[in-house]
Design an enzyme around this catalytic site. Sequence first.
Site, PDB file in Angstrom:
ATOM      1  N   TRP A   4      48.501 -28.026  -6.749  1.00 19.14           N
ATOM      2  CA  TRP A   4      49.257 -27.230  -7.807  1.00 19.14           C
ATOM      3  C   TRP A   4      48.275 -26.438  -8.664  1.00 19.14           C
ATOM      4  O   TRP A   4      48.666 -25.557  -9.204  1.00 19.14           O
ATOM      5  CB  TRP A   4      50.119 -28.202  -8.372  1.00 19.14           C
ATOM      6  CG  TRP A   4      51.079 -28.607  -7.877  1.00 19.14           C
ATOM      7  CD1 TRP A   4      51.297 -28.851  -6.381  1.00 19.14           C
ATOM      8  CD2 TRP A   4      52.086 -29.610  -8.182  1.00 19.14           C
ATOM      9  NE1 TRP A   4      52.337 -29.382  -6.202  1.00 19.14           N
ATOM     10  CE2 TRP A   4      52.915 -30.171  -7.033  1.00 19.14           C
ATOM     11  CE3 TRP A   4      52.390 -30.193  -9.602  1.00 19.14           C
ATOM     12  CZ2 TRP A   4      53.741 -31.130  -7.329  1.00 19.14           C
ATOM     13  CZ3 TRP A   4      53.431 -31.089  -9.682  1.00 19.14           C
ATOM     14  CH2 TRP A   4      54.198 -31.484  -8.393  1.00 19.14           C
ATOM     15  N   HIS A  29      36.171 -28.292  -4.709  1.00 14.56           N
ATOM     16  CA  HIS A  29      36.971 -27.206  -4.644  1.00 14.56           C
ATOM     17  C   HIS A  29      36.135 -25.832  -5.047  1.00 14.56           C
ATOM     18  O   HIS A  29      35.389 -25.901  -6.133  1.00 14.56           O
ATOM     19  CB  HIS A  29      38.072 -27.075  -5.607  1.00 14.56           C
ATOM     20  CG  HIS A  29      39.181 -26.068  -4.987  1.00 14.56           C
ATOM     21  ND1 HIS A  29      38.968 -24.867  -5.420  1.00 14.56           N
ATOM     22  CD2 HIS A  29      40.083 -26.092  -4.095  1.00 14.56           C
ATOM     23  CE1 HIS A  29      40.155 -24.094  -5.022  1.00 14.56           C
ATOM     24  NE2 HIS A  29      40.830 -24.742  -4.217  1.00 14.56           N
ATOM     25  N   GLU A  40      36.949 -23.217  -6.695  1.00 16.30           N
ATOM     26  CA  GLU A  40      36.989 -22.715  -8.037  1.00 16.30           C
ATOM     27  C   GLU A  40      36.151 -23.682  -9.179  1.00 16.30           C
ATOM     28  O   GLU A  40      35.832 -23.340 -10.142  1.00 16.30           O
ATOM     29  CB  GLU A  40      38.481 -22.853  -8.189  1.00 16.30           C
ATOM     30  CG  GLU A  40      39.201 -21.637  -7.626  1.00 16.30           C
ATOM     31  CD  GLU A  40      40.693 -21.681  -7.455  1.00 16.30           C
ATOM     32  OE1 GLU A  40      41.180 -22.849  -7.732  1.00 16.30           O
ATOM     33  OE2 GLU A  40      41.424 -21.295  -6.509  1.00 16.30           O
ATOM     34  N   GLU A  63      37.790 -24.729   3.225  1.00 15.34           N
ATOM     35  CA  GLU A  63      38.481 -23.424   2.507  1.00 15.34           C
ATOM     36  C   GLU A  63      37.568 -22.342   2.416  1.00 15.34           C
ATOM     37  O   GLU A  63      36.723 -22.305   1.544  1.00 15.34           O
ATOM     38  CB  GLU A  63      39.078 -23.887   1.071  1.00 15.34           C
ATOM     39  CG  GLU A  63      40.139 -25.214   1.454  1.00 15.34           C
ATOM     40  CD  GLU A  63      40.777 -25.127   0.089  1.00 15.34           C
ATOM     41  OE1 GLU A  63      41.820 -24.983   0.200  1.00 15.34           O
ATOM     42  OE2 GLU A  63      40.297 -25.119  -1.114  1.00 15.34           O
ATOM     43  N   GLY A  95      43.976 -17.725  -2.185  1.00 19.68           N
ATOM     44  CA  GLY A  95      45.139 -16.834  -2.892  1.00 19.68           C
ATOM     45  C   GLY A  95      44.943 -15.479  -2.877  1.00 19.68           C
ATOM     46  O   GLY A  95      45.558 -14.568  -3.585  1.00 19.68           O
ATOM     47  N   GLY A  97      47.551 -24.110  -1.862  1.00 21.16           N
ATOM     48  CA  GLY A  97      47.656 -23.580  -3.010  1.00 21.16           C
ATOM     49  C   GLY A  97      49.120 -23.125  -3.429  1.00 21.16           C
ATOM     50  O   GLY A  97      50.033 -23.661  -3.860  1.00 21.16           O
ATOM     51  N   GLY A  98      48.990 -21.827  -3.370  1.00 20.93           N
ATOM     52  CA  GLY A  98      50.245 -21.029  -3.858  1.00 20.93           C
ATOM     53  C   GLY A  98      51.441 -21.366  -3.250  1.00 20.93           C
ATOM     54  O   GLY A  98      52.514 -21.782  -4.086  1.00 20.93           O
TER      55      GLY A  98
HETATM   56  P1  PGA Z   1      45.929 -20.853  -1.487  1.00 19.03           P
HETATM   57  O1  PGA Z   1      44.931 -21.786  -2.093  1.00 19.03           O
HETATM   58  O2  PGA Z   1      46.835 -21.602  -0.665  1.00 19.03           O
HETATM   59  O3  PGA Z   1      46.817 -20.418  -2.944  1.00 19.03           O
HETATM   60  O4  PGA Z   1      45.133 -19.708  -0.979  1.00 19.03           O
HETATM   61  C1  PGA Z   1      44.543 -22.866  -1.303  1.00 19.03           C
HETATM   62  C2  PGA Z   1      43.217 -23.699  -2.204  1.00 19.03           C
HETATM   63  O5  PGA Z   1      42.554 -23.027  -3.098  1.00 19.03           O
HETATM   64  O6  PGA Z   1      43.487 -25.209  -2.258  1.00 19.03           O
END
Ligand code: PGA
Length: 250
Positions: A10, A96, A98, A168, A174, A234-235
């Site tokens: 999330w 992750h 990020e 990923e 995203g 994610g989204g």
């Molecule tokens: P996303 O993100 O499905 O929005 O591309 C995936 C994630 O970063 O785990």
Amino acid sequence: MRKKIVAGNWKMNTLPAEGVELAKGVVAGRKEVCECVNFIVCAPFTHLSMVAEALKGSDVELGAQNCAAEAKGAYTGEVSASMIAALGCKYVILGHSERRQYYGETSETLNRKMEQAYANGLTPIYCVGENLEEREAGNHFAVCKQQIEEVVFNLTEEQFKNLVIAYEPVWAIGTGKTATADQAQEIHAYIREVLASKFGAAADECPILYGGSCKPSNAQEIFAKADVDGGLIGGAALKAEDFLGIGKGF
Ligand code: PGA
């Protein structure tokens, strides 16, 4: 048979009450999807106890998106693995992109976070993946290999049995751009080979999830590939219907 997993990340979205509604929606619709799919929701720390309550009685499992590298003590603002485990988490996302990119997480930090996760009975969902520049230079294999060698290779055989990997590609997160099913299969098979070079046959049991703009419309094609065991979403995890729809991709 490897576990089939659809895990929702999330990120920093929803207020606690909205998170509870989302979790309830997942629980309500879950029956329409094959029992063979393991659903996990990774909610923000602030939502965990309320979401745990909403998931009670269902087989949808709870995860967190991070944990501290230390066990406890004077680390203002940090949340320990023991705290999230006490709230009912079974999983924790670690590494992750990020976190690597915006919070400077290195393999050194991640080794300590992994230790904390295992010490508290959590299963890490360890993320690897290259950025666009690395993909265009043809370095994606080397980048994933290094992210695995520097962290996963430090695990014991016992710990490795309790690990989920998420591939990923940063350029797909995203952005609406998804890796093609063939691109995903190619690198998932490679990641499994790297894991096997250290852990042997146990690598065949390790779920490897794809993440990056995964949605109901592309999940089926991606999940059909031999080495893709599900997705980290994610989204599309922010709408129960889409999240569950991805699970129908198996
Ligand atoms: P996303 O993100 O499905 O929005 O591309 C995936 C994630 O970063 O785990």
